[in-house]
Scaffold this motif. Sequence first.
Motif, PDB file in Angstrom:
ATOM      1  N   THR A 115       6.533 -47.226  -9.407  1.00 12.31           N
ATOM      2  CA  THR A 115       5.783 -46.715  -8.262  1.00 12.31           C
ATOM      3  C   THR A 115       6.419 -45.425  -7.756  1.00 12.31           C
ATOM      4  N   SER A 116       7.742 -45.392  -7.706  1.00 17.05           N
ATOM      5  CA  SER A 116       8.436 -44.163  -7.302  1.00 17.05           C
ATOM      6  C   SER A 116       8.153 -43.041  -8.292  1.00 17.05           C
ATOM      7  N   TRP A 117       8.098 -43.370  -9.577  1.00 18.11           N
ATOM      8  CA  TRP A 117       7.806 -42.351 -10.576  1.00 18.11           C
ATOM      9  C   TRP A 117       6.407 -41.766 -10.372  1.00 18.11           C
ATOM     10  N   VAL A 118       5.449 -42.618 -10.024  1.00 16.70           N
ATOM     11  CA  VAL A 118       4.100 -42.115  -9.747  1.00 16.70           C
ATOM     12  C   VAL A 118       4.156 -41.132  -8.575  1.00 16.70           C
ATOM     13  N   GLY A 119       5.036 -41.385  -7.603  1.00 14.07           N
ATOM     14  CA  GLY A 119       5.238 -40.440  -6.511  1.00 14.07           C
ATOM     15  C   GLY A 119       5.733 -39.094  -7.020  1.00 14.07           C
ATOM     16  N   LEU A 120       6.662 -39.106  -7.986  1.00 17.09           N
ATOM     17  CA  LEU A 120       7.123 -37.852  -8.589  1.00 17.09           C
ATOM     18  C   LEU A 120       5.987 -37.165  -9.340  1.00 17.09           C
ATOM     19  N   LEU A 121       5.159 -37.952 -10.012  1.00 16.77           N
ATOM     20  CA  LEU A 121       4.025 -37.380 -10.742  1.00 16.77           C
ATOM     21  C   LEU A 121       3.041 -36.709  -9.787  1.00 16.77           C
ATOM     22  N   VAL A 122       2.759 -37.354  -8.665  1.00 19.15           N
ATOM     23  CA  VAL A 122       1.861 -36.758  -7.668  1.00 19.15           C
ATOM     24  C   VAL A 122       2.467 -35.461  -7.142  1.00 19.15           C
ATOM     25  N   LEU A 123       3.775 -35.469  -6.917  1.00 17.03           N
ATOM     26  CA  LEU A 123       4.457 -34.255  -6.450  1.00 17.03           C
ATOM     27  C   LEU A 123       4.316 -33.124  -7.479  1.00 17.03           C
ATOM     28  N   HIS A 124       4.289 -33.480  -8.732  1.00 17.26           N
ATOM     29  CA  HIS A 124       4.133 -32.496  -9.816  1.00 17.26           C
ATOM     30  C   HIS A 124       2.829 -31.717  -9.685  1.00 17.26           C
ATOM     31  N   GLU A 152       7.982 -27.324  -8.981  1.00 19.39           N
ATOM     32  CA  GLU A 152       8.045 -27.346 -10.435  1.00 19.39           C
ATOM     33  C   GLU A 152       8.789 -28.578 -10.921  1.00 19.39           C
ATOM     34  N   LEU A 153       8.095 -29.413 -11.686  1.00 16.56           N
ATOM     35  CA  LEU A 153       8.708 -30.552 -12.374  1.00 16.56           C
ATOM     36  C   LEU A 153       8.372 -30.378 -13.850  1.00 16.56           C
ATOM     37  N   SER A 154       9.393 -30.255 -14.666  1.00 18.63           N
ATOM     38  CA  SER A 154       9.152 -30.032 -16.094  1.00 18.63           C
ATOM     39  C   SER A 154       8.633 -31.309 -16.754  1.00 18.63           C
ATOM     40  N   LEU A 157      13.957 -40.985  -5.171  1.00 23.56           N
ATOM     41  CA  LEU A 157      13.730 -40.409  -3.843  1.00 23.56           C
ATOM     42  C   LEU A 157      14.593 -39.165  -3.650  1.00 23.56           C
ATOM     43  N   GLY A 158      15.822 -39.206  -4.142  1.00 23.87           N
ATOM     44  CA  GLY A 158      16.697 -38.036  -4.080  1.00 23.87           C
ATOM     45  C   GLY A 158      16.107 -36.865  -4.853  1.00 23.87           C
ATOM     46  N   PHE A 159      15.572 -37.139  -6.051  1.00 29.09           N
ATOM     47  CA  PHE A 159      14.891 -36.085  -6.818  1.00 29.09           C
ATOM     48  C   PHE A 159      13.716 -35.529  -6.022  1.00 29.09           C
ATOM     49  N   PHE A 160      12.967 -36.423  -5.397  1.00 27.21           N
ATOM     50  CA  PHE A 160      11.805 -36.031  -4.590  1.00 27.21           C
ATOM     51  C   PHE A 160      12.234 -35.068  -3.481  1.00 27.21           C
ATOM     52  N   ILE A 161      13.284 -35.431  -2.767  1.00 24.40           N
ATOM     53  CA  ILE A 161      13.764 -34.612  -1.647  1.00 24.40           C
ATOM     54  C   ILE A 161      14.261 -33.263  -2.152  1.00 24.40           C
ATOM     55  N   ILE A 162      15.003 -33.261  -3.254  1.00 28.37           N
ATOM     56  CA  ILE A 162      15.522 -32.006  -3.812  1.00 28.37           C
ATOM     57  C   ILE A 162      14.367 -31.100  -4.245  1.00 28.37           C
ATOM     58  N   LYS A 163      13.417 -31.681  -4.969  1.00 26.64           N
ATOM     59  CA  LYS A 163      12.281 -30.874  -5.443  1.00 26.64           C
ATOM     60  C   LYS A 163      11.444 -30.367  -4.267  1.00 26.64           C
ATOM     61  N   LEU A 164      11.275 -31.197  -3.254  1.00 26.45           N
ATOM     62  CA  LEU A 164      10.508 -30.792  -2.076  1.00 26.45           C
ATOM     63  C   LEU A 164      11.215 -29.687  -1.305  1.00 26.45           C
ATOM     64  N   SER A 165      12.542 -29.746  -1.252  1.00 27.19           N
ATOM     65  CA  SER A 165      13.290 -28.711  -0.528  1.00 27.19           C
ATOM     66  C   SER A 165      13.253 -27.370  -1.262  1.00 27.19           C
ATOM     67  N   ASN A 166      12.953 -27.388  -2.554  1.00 30.81           N
ATOM     68  CA  ASN A 166      12.849 -26.153  -3.329  1.00 30.81           C
ATOM     69  C   ASN A 166      11.408 -25.655  -3.413  1.00 30.81           C
ATOM     70  N   HIS A 167      10.557 -26.138  -2.536  1.00 33.49           N
ATOM     71  CA  HIS A 167       9.133 -25.775  -2.550  1.00 33.49           C
ATOM     72  C   HIS A 167       8.962 -24.267  -2.375  1.00 33.49           C
ATOM     73  N   LYS A 168       8.138 -23.708  -3.239  1.00 27.19           N
ATOM     74  CA  LYS A 168       7.826 -22.277  -3.152  1.00 27.19           C
ATOM     75  C   LYS A 168       6.335 -22.146  -2.965  1.00 27.19           C
ATOM     76  N   GLY A 169       5.937 -21.479  -1.960  1.00 26.25           N
ATOM     77  CA  GLY A 169       4.511 -21.287  -1.726  1.00 26.25           C
ATOM     78  C   GLY A 169       4.092 -21.750  -0.354  1.00 26.25           C
ATOM     79  N   ALA A 170       2.806 -21.646  -0.120  1.00 24.79           N
ATOM     80  CA  ALA A 170       2.242 -22.004   1.193  1.00 24.79           C
ATOM     81  C   ALA A 170       1.952 -23.504   1.245  1.00 24.79           C
ATOM     82  N   TRP A 171       2.095 -24.059   2.420  1.00 27.39           N
ATOM     83  CA  TRP A 171       1.791 -25.483   2.620  1.00 27.39           C
ATOM     84  C   TRP A 171       0.314 -25.694   2.957  1.00 27.39           C
ATOM     85  N   PHE A 172      -0.333 -24.677   3.456  1.00 28.69           N
ATOM     86  CA  PHE A 172      -1.715 -24.840   3.883  1.00 28.69           C
ATOM     87  C   PHE A 172      -2.646 -24.021   3.024  1.00 28.69           C
TER      88      PHE A 172
END
Length: 165
Positions: free
Chosen positions: A30-39, A45-47, A150-165
Motif C-alpha cells: 500500500t505504501s508502494w502504491v503511494g510512491l507510485l501515485v507520487l510518481h 522525479e521517481l526513476s 514514508l521517508g522516501f516519500f518525504i525526501i522526494k516531496l521535499s525535492n519537488h520542482k514546479g508549481a503546486w497549483f
Amino acid sequence: MELFLVFIALMLMLLGIIGSFLPILPGPLTSWVGLLVLHFTDGIELSHTFLITTLAIAVFIYILDYIIPAIGTKRFGGSRSGMIGTTLGLIVGLLSPIPFGIIIGPFIGALIGEMIHRNDIEKALKAAFGSFIGFIASSFLKFIVALIFLGFFIIKLSNHKGAWF
C-alpha cells in the motif's frame, strides 16, 4: 490536481503504516502504491529503477509476511490452528477496547487455537508464544519497510520542482 495526488499518496503511505499491523491490508504494498501515485505528479522525479526496486522489496516483504509467522509457529511446535487463532485474536484485539489489545489478542488467539487443536496447555502455550513471536517479527518488518517508504516519500516531496497549483 498536484495537491490532490500528493494527498492521495500521503493517505496511501499512512494506510501502509497502519496496514503493517492489520492482516487485512498489505502494508508495504500500500505504501508502494503511494510512491507510485507520487510518481505521476509533475515536478517529482521517481526513476523506473527506483519504482521497480521498491516494488520488489514490497512484494518480498508481502511474501515473508506469510512465511515468518509460520516459521515462528512451527519452530515452537504450533499448528495451523494456532496461526488462524493469532489472526483472529489480532482482529478482536484491534476492535476491542482492551489496553494493548493488539499485543494480547494474537497471543490469546494463538493459545485458543492451539487448545482447540490439542488439549495440552504446556504445548499450547509454547506454540502460542511461537506464533505470537512470528506475528510480532513480521509486523515489525512490515512497519520498518513502510516507514522507509514514508521517508522516501518525504525526501522526494521535499525535492519537488514546479508549481503546486
